[in-house]
Design a protein around this motif. Structure first.
Motif, PDB file in Angstrom:
ATOM      1  N   VAL A  32      -1.403  -4.260 -17.737  1.00 58.19           N
ATOM      2  CA  VAL A  32      -2.047  -3.171 -17.007  1.00 58.19           C
ATOM      3  C   VAL A  32      -1.357  -2.967 -15.659  1.00 58.19           C
ATOM      4  O   VAL A  32      -1.033  -1.840 -15.263  1.00 58.19           O
ATOM      5  N   LEU A  33      -1.107  -4.054 -14.953  1.00 52.81           N
ATOM      6  CA  LEU A  33      -0.471  -3.956 -13.644  1.00 52.81           C
ATOM      7  C   LEU A  33       0.974  -3.469 -13.759  1.00 52.81           C
ATOM      8  O   LEU A  33       1.451  -2.720 -12.903  1.00 52.81           O
ATOM      9  N   ALA A  34       1.658  -3.879 -14.814  1.00 53.08           N
ATOM     10  CA  ALA A  34       3.044  -3.452 -15.001  1.00 53.08           C
ATOM     11  C   ALA A  34       3.131  -1.950 -15.236  1.00 53.08           C
ATOM     12  O   ALA A  34       4.139  -1.317 -14.896  1.00 53.08           O
ATOM     13  N   GLU A  35       2.074  -1.358 -15.810  1.00 53.78           N
ATOM     14  CA  GLU A  35       2.063   0.074 -16.099  1.00 53.78           C
ATOM     15  C   GLU A  35       1.443   0.889 -14.968  1.00 53.78           C
ATOM     16  O   GLU A  35       1.372   2.117 -15.050  1.00 53.78           O
ATOM     17  N   ALA A  36       0.981   0.217 -13.911  1.00 48.69           N
ATOM     18  CA  ALA A  36       0.336   0.925 -12.799  1.00 48.69           C
ATOM     19  C   ALA A  36       1.332   1.852 -12.104  1.00 48.69           C
ATOM     20  O   ALA A  36       2.515   1.537 -11.965  1.00 48.69           O
ATOM     21  N   LYS A  37       0.835   2.988 -11.673  1.00 52.10           N
ATOM     22  CA  LYS A  37       1.666   3.961 -10.959  1.00 52.10           C
ATOM     23  C   LYS A  37       1.623   3.672  -9.457  1.00 52.10           C
ATOM     24  O   LYS A  37       0.684   3.034  -8.966  1.00 52.10           O
ATOM     25  N   PRO A  38       2.608   4.142  -8.708  1.00 52.17           N
ATOM     26  CA  PRO A  38       2.594   3.921  -7.254  1.00 52.17           C
ATOM     27  C   PRO A  38       1.297   4.376  -6.594  1.00 52.17           C
ATOM     28  O   PRO A  38       0.804   3.730  -5.668  1.00 52.17           O
ATOM     29  N   GLY A  39       0.720   5.470  -7.098  1.00 50.32           N
ATOM     30  CA  GLY A  39      -0.511   5.983  -6.515  1.00 50.32           C
ATOM     31  C   GLY A  39      -1.730   5.129  -6.782  1.00 50.32           C
ATOM     32  O   GLY A  39      -2.801   5.372  -6.208  1.00 50.32           O
ATOM     33  N   ASP A  40      -1.595   4.137  -7.686  1.00 53.38           N
ATOM     34  CA  ASP A  40      -2.710   3.223  -7.955  1.00 53.38           C
ATOM     35  C   ASP A  40      -2.842   2.159  -6.870  1.00 53.38           C
ATOM     36  O   ASP A  40      -3.827   1.409  -6.868  1.00 53.38           O
ATOM     37  N   TRP A  41      -1.861   2.098  -5.990  1.00 49.84           N
ATOM     38  CA  TRP A  41      -1.869   1.096  -4.926  1.00 49.84           C
ATOM     39  C   TRP A  41      -2.087   1.780  -3.578  1.00 49.84           C
ATOM     40  O   TRP A  41      -1.735   2.937  -3.404  1.00 49.84           O
ATOM     41  N   ARG A  42      -2.634   1.067  -2.627  1.00 45.68           N
ATOM     42  CA  ARG A  42      -2.843   1.582  -1.279  1.00 45.68           C
ATOM     43  C   ARG A  42      -2.331   0.564  -0.270  1.00 45.68           C
ATOM     44  O   ARG A  42      -2.509  -0.647  -0.432  1.00 45.68           O
ATOM     45  N   ALA A  43      -1.682   1.054   0.756  1.00 45.55           N
ATOM     46  CA  ALA A  43      -1.222   0.163   1.822  1.00 45.55           C
ATOM     47  C   ALA A  43      -2.404  -0.262   2.682  1.00 45.55           C
ATOM     48  O   ALA A  43      -3.343   0.510   2.897  1.00 45.55           O
ATOM     49  N   LEU A  44      -2.378  -1.500   3.168  1.00 45.25           N
ATOM     50  CA  LEU A  44      -3.425  -1.961   4.063  1.00 45.25           C
ATOM     51  C   LEU A  44      -3.313  -1.232   5.401  1.00 45.25           C
ATOM     52  O   LEU A  44      -2.212  -1.032   5.922  1.00 45.25           O
ATOM     53  N   ASP A  45      -4.442  -0.851   5.960  1.00 40.35           N
ATOM     54  CA  ASP A  45      -4.481  -0.172   7.241  1.00 40.35           C
ATOM     55  C   ASP A  45      -4.187  -1.187   8.351  1.00 40.35           C
ATOM     56  O   ASP A  45      -4.930  -2.167   8.497  1.00 40.35           O
ATOM     57  N   PRO A  46      -3.147  -1.009   9.140  1.00 39.70           N
ATOM     58  CA  PRO A  46      -2.824  -1.977  10.193  1.00 39.70           C
ATOM     59  C   PRO A  46      -3.957  -2.200  11.189  1.00 39.70           C
ATOM     60  O   PRO A  46      -4.085  -3.291  11.753  1.00 39.70           O
ATOM     61  N   GLU A  47      -4.793  -1.173  11.408  1.00 37.36           N
ATOM     62  CA  GLU A  47      -5.911  -1.316  12.338  1.00 37.36           C
ATOM     63  C   GLU A  47      -7.040  -2.166  11.761  1.00 37.36           C
ATOM     64  O   GLU A  47      -7.944  -2.570  12.492  1.00 37.36           O
ATOM     65  N   ASN A  48      -6.981  -2.428  10.471  1.00 38.06           N
ATOM     66  CA  ASN A  48      -8.028  -3.225   9.816  1.00 38.06           C
ATOM     67  C   ASN A  48      -7.447  -4.443   9.107  1.00 38.06           C
ATOM     68  O   ASN A  48      -8.056  -4.964   8.167  1.00 38.06           O
ATOM     69  N   THR A  49      -6.279  -4.891   9.559  1.00 42.65           N
ATOM     70  CA  THR A  49      -5.635  -6.055   8.962  1.00 42.65           C
ATOM     71  C   THR A  49      -5.405  -7.114  10.020  1.00 42.65           C
ATOM     72  O   THR A  49      -4.785  -6.832  11.053  1.00 42.65           O
ATOM     73  N   LEU A  50      -5.911  -8.309   9.775  1.00 42.29           N
ATOM     74  CA  LEU A  50      -5.766  -9.418  10.716  1.00 42.29           C
ATOM     75  C   LEU A  50      -4.769 -10.433  10.191  1.00 42.29           C
ATOM     76  O   LEU A  50      -4.755 -10.747   8.996  1.00 42.29           O
ATOM     77  N   TYR A  51      -3.937 -10.955  11.094  1.00 42.35           N
ATOM     78  CA  TYR A  51      -3.044 -12.067  10.783  1.00 42.35           C
ATOM     79  C   TYR A  51      -3.580 -13.304  11.498  1.00 42.35           C
ATOM     80  O   TYR A  51      -3.512 -13.399  12.724  1.00 42.35           O
ATOM     81  N   LEU A  52      -4.141 -14.226  10.739  1.00 40.96           N
ATOM     82  CA  LEU A  52      -4.637 -15.492  11.268  1.00 40.96           C
ATOM     83  C   LEU A  52      -3.558 -16.542  11.037  1.00 40.96           C
ATOM     84  O   LEU A  52      -3.289 -16.914   9.890  1.00 40.96           O
ATOM     85  N   ASP A  53      -2.907 -16.986  12.101  1.00 41.01           N
ATOM     86  CA  ASP A  53      -1.776 -17.904  11.979  1.00 41.01           C
ATOM     87  C   ASP A  53      -2.187 -19.334  12.290  1.00 41.01           C
ATOM     88  O   ASP A  53      -2.747 -19.632  13.364  1.00 41.01           O
ATOM     89  N   LEU A  54      -1.911 -20.214  11.324  1.00 42.13           N
ATOM     90  CA  LEU A  54      -2.135 -21.646  11.442  1.00 42.13           C
ATOM     91  C   LEU A  54      -0.795 -22.350  11.391  1.00 42.13           C
ATOM     92  O   LEU A  54       0.231 -21.736  11.059  1.00 42.13           O
ATOM     93  N   ALA A  55      -0.774 -23.626  11.675  1.00 40.82           N
ATOM     94  CA  ALA A  55       0.477 -24.373  11.610  1.00 40.82           C
ATOM     95  C   ALA A  55       1.067 -24.309  10.201  1.00 40.82           C
ATOM     96  O   ALA A  55       2.291 -24.297  10.028  1.00 40.82           O
ATOM     97  N   ALA A  56       0.210 -24.236   9.191  1.00 42.06           N
ATOM     98  CA  ALA A  56       0.665 -24.250   7.795  1.00 42.06           C
ATOM     99  C   ALA A  56       1.085 -22.885   7.291  1.00 42.06           C
ATOM    100  O   ALA A  56       1.677 -22.776   6.214  1.00 42.06           O
ATOM    101  N   GLY A  57       0.791 -21.828   8.044  1.00 33.42           N
ATOM    102  CA  GLY A  57       1.169 -20.499   7.573  1.00 33.42           C
ATOM    103  C   GLY A  57       0.176 -19.441   7.997  1.00 33.42           C
ATOM    104  O   GLY A  57      -0.660 -19.654   8.877  1.00 33.42           O
ATOM    105  N   ARG A  58       0.250 -18.287   7.348  1.00 31.77           N
ATOM    106  CA  ARG A  58      -0.529 -17.110   7.741  1.00 31.77           C
ATOM    107  C   ARG A  58      -1.575 -16.753   6.695  1.00 31.77           C
ATOM    108  O   ARG A  58      -1.306 -16.727   5.495  1.00 31.77           O
ATOM    109  N   VAL A  59      -2.781 -16.442   7.191  1.00 32.81           N
ATOM    110  CA  VAL A  59      -3.864 -15.913   6.376  1.00 32.81           C
ATOM    111  C   VAL A  59      -4.036 -14.444   6.746  1.00 32.81           C
ATOM    112  O   VAL A  59      -4.122 -14.107   7.929  1.00 32.81           O
TER     113      VAL A  59
END
Length: 304
Positions: A32-59
């Motif tokens: 199903v995912l392999a057949e998905a069209k570009p319009g089936d996906w949405r970019a995350l809104d930068p104003e509503n996306t948080l980067y929580l950085d820990l020593a082990a990496g990013r959440v």
């Protein structure tokens, strides 16, 4: 712990997933995912996306302003003031939540200032269902009259009351509060790392979900104190920083896309999980729980 118009609704609902046509071979989720069209996906809104950085990496956390706009705004304010930088993960309770915030929040002399952020916020436990896109799950739900998905989040609604709310599925992020319903400012956050505690639904404001890096929070050592709190300061895991993607240089943002939940592709994905026909499965279940439907996220493909 600080915690933790029936006709109109029917018109707004995205039709429930239908079974694959009998003349078409059943598809796996990967197909199903392999057949998905570009319009089936949405970019995350930068104003509503948080980067929580820990020593082990990013959440990476996606906020849900459609359900908790006041909390989302307050969290943005806290993040832009660098409130979370240098604070810590305070609690990891097995099969329940990982929680972070100010270890001195109860000490007026030591607590970190919230600055311009609000200390009290209206309890955004539910919202009006009217006007909300909703892809209904075809199966029942023991916690709500209807369960499904809205704007990429697992959600539920009640046609009788006309209210909708987010669901406590794995990876859901909430704003901790005291007994006072308006005490959850977003200065203390938790993420579900175990079996979905849906009994919390409508009792606390869910503000988003983890879209990448959940393993950095779910695999931490469990706290040995009551409710999984760490008993010694040295057990706490420091938070290096929390930033809004909008405040990070564009070429340094993670190019993440989430599968839209208002598409025929997502309906097919639901059906692929309700009726698993992978070679290993002998008996398809014919139904699925809300919190067992994957919400895929991917890195944006390079242009061809």
């Amino acid at each position: 712990m600080r915690m933790l118009v029936p006709a109109l609704l029917a018109a707004l609902a995205v039709p429930a997933a239908a079974a694959e046509p009998p003349d078409r071979p059943a598809r796996t989720m990967q197909q199903v995912l392999a057949e998905a069209k570009p319009g089936d996906w949405r970019a995350l809104d930068p104003e509503n996306t948080l980067y929580l950085d820990l020593a082990a990496g990013r959440v990476v956390i996606e906020l849900a302003p459609a359900f908790a706009p006041l909390h989302a705004a307050n969290i943005r304010s806290l993040v832009r003031q660098r409130y979370f930088d240098g604070l810590a993960i305070l609690r990891v309770q097995d099969n329940f939540v990982t929680q972070w915030g100010d270890p001195d929040s109860e000490n007026a002399d030591k607590a970190r200032s919230l600055g311009k952020a609000q200390r009290r916020i209206a309890a955004e436990f539910t919202r009006a269902a009217a006007g909300l896109k909703f892809t209904a799950l075809p199966d029942g739900d023991i916690y709500a009259p209807e369960a499904g998905f809205s704007d990429g989040f697992a959600a539920a609604r009640d046609p009788a009351s006309g209210r909708a709310w987010l669901a406590h599925c794995y990876g859901a992020v909430g704003a901790g509060r005291d007994n006072d319903p308006e005490s959850g400012s977003g200065a203390e956050l938790y993420v579900v790392i175990g079996q979905a505690p849906r009994q919390l639904d409508r009792n606390i404001a869910l503000v988003g979900r983890v879209v990448e890096g959940i393993e950095l929070l779910s695999a931490l050592p469990r706290g040995t104190g009551p409710l999984g709190f760490y008993e010694k300061p040295e057990q706490r895991l420091p938070i290096r920083s929390v930033r809004l993607a909008a405040d990070v240089a564009e070429d340094q943002r993670l190019p993440l896309e989430a599968l839209r939940t208002d598409t025929a592709t997502f309906q097919a994905l639901i059906e692929s999980r309700r009726n698993r026909r992978d070679d290993w499965y002998q008996v398809p279940a014919g139904r699925i729980d809300l919190c067992n439907v994957p919400l895929p996220v991917r890195r944006r493909p390079d242009p061809a």
